[in-house]
Design a protein around this motif. Structure first.
Motif, PDB file in Angstrom:
ATOM      1  N   CYS A  84      79.272  64.431  99.672  1.00 29.71           N
ATOM      2  CA  CYS A  84      79.982  64.174 101.075  1.00 29.71           C
ATOM      3  C   CYS A  84      79.931  65.194 101.919  1.00 29.71           C
ATOM      4  CB  CYS A  84      81.397  63.546 100.961  1.00 29.71           C
ATOM      5  SG  CYS A  84      82.305  63.159 102.437  1.00 29.71           S
ATOM      6  N   CYS A 143      84.932  59.109 100.069  1.00 29.59           N
ATOM      7  CA  CYS A 143      85.162  60.719 100.511  1.00 29.59           C
ATOM      8  C   CYS A 143      86.455  60.647 101.179  1.00 29.59           C
ATOM      9  CB  CYS A 143      83.916  61.254 101.301  1.00 29.59           C
ATOM     10  SG  CYS A 143      84.138  62.760 101.628  1.00 29.59           S
ATOM     11  N   GLU A 200      85.154  63.653  96.650  1.00 32.21           N
ATOM     12  CA  GLU A 200      84.202  62.440  96.430  1.00 32.21           C
ATOM     13  C   GLU A 200      85.052  61.802  95.250  1.00 32.21           C
ATOM     14  OE1 GLU A 200      81.190  65.388  97.740  1.00 32.21           O
ATOM     15  OE2 GLU A 200      82.670  65.442  96.556  1.00 32.21           O
ATOM     16  N   TRP A 214      76.268  61.364 103.961  1.00 33.48           N
ATOM     17  CA  TRP A 214      76.132  61.350 102.201  1.00 33.48           C
ATOM     18  C   TRP A 214      74.806  61.832 101.877  1.00 33.48           C
ATOM     19  CZ3 TRP A 214      79.669  60.593  98.604  1.00 33.48           C
ATOM     20  CH2 TRP A 214      81.024  60.013  98.982  1.00 33.48           C
TER      21      TRP A 214
END
Length: 122
Positions: free
Chosen positions: A95, A22, A6, A36
């Motif tokens: 992520c 990401c 990320e 997320w």
């Protein structure tokens, strides 16, 4: 194996916008649903937004209308555009990836990034 990294976190003021990204490497990115999540101090990790392999999107009620998730399968990236940020959005944002279908449950995801800090001041 999928590796996720990320970027894009930072310190912003309430009402500002921020874009998280990401980057994924490893297996075929397009086969994975991406999510997320965020975790604030002393709280459990919670779902924020998800996008599956056919680009259907899902949002937590707390961010609906303010956050937008998108993916670029050619670049192996998934982004989270955040606008109208509030102090309660302050958290570490992660992520995550899992096969095919989005889930709101963190334990359903096999792969995780290291997280990026988002701090929203009032």
């Amino acid at each position: 194996q999928v590796q996720l990294v990320e970027s894009g976190g930072g310190l912003v003021q309430a009402g500002d916008s921020l874009r998280l990204s990401c980057a994924a490497s490893g297996r075929t990115f397009s086969n994975y649903a991406m999510g997320w999540f965020r975790q604030a101090p002393g709280k459990e990790r919670e779902f924020v937004a998800g996008i599956n392999w056919v680009t259907n999107t899902y949002y937590a009620n707390s961010v609906k209308g303010r956050f937008t998730i998108s993916r670029d399968n050619a670049k192996n990236t998934v982004d989270l555009q955040m606008s109208g940020l509030k102090p309660e959005d302050t958290a570490v944002y992660y992520c995550a990836a899992r096969s095919l279908r989005t889930s709101v449950t963190p334990s359903d995801y096999a792969y995780w990034g290291q997280g990026t800090q988002v701090t929203v001041s009032s």
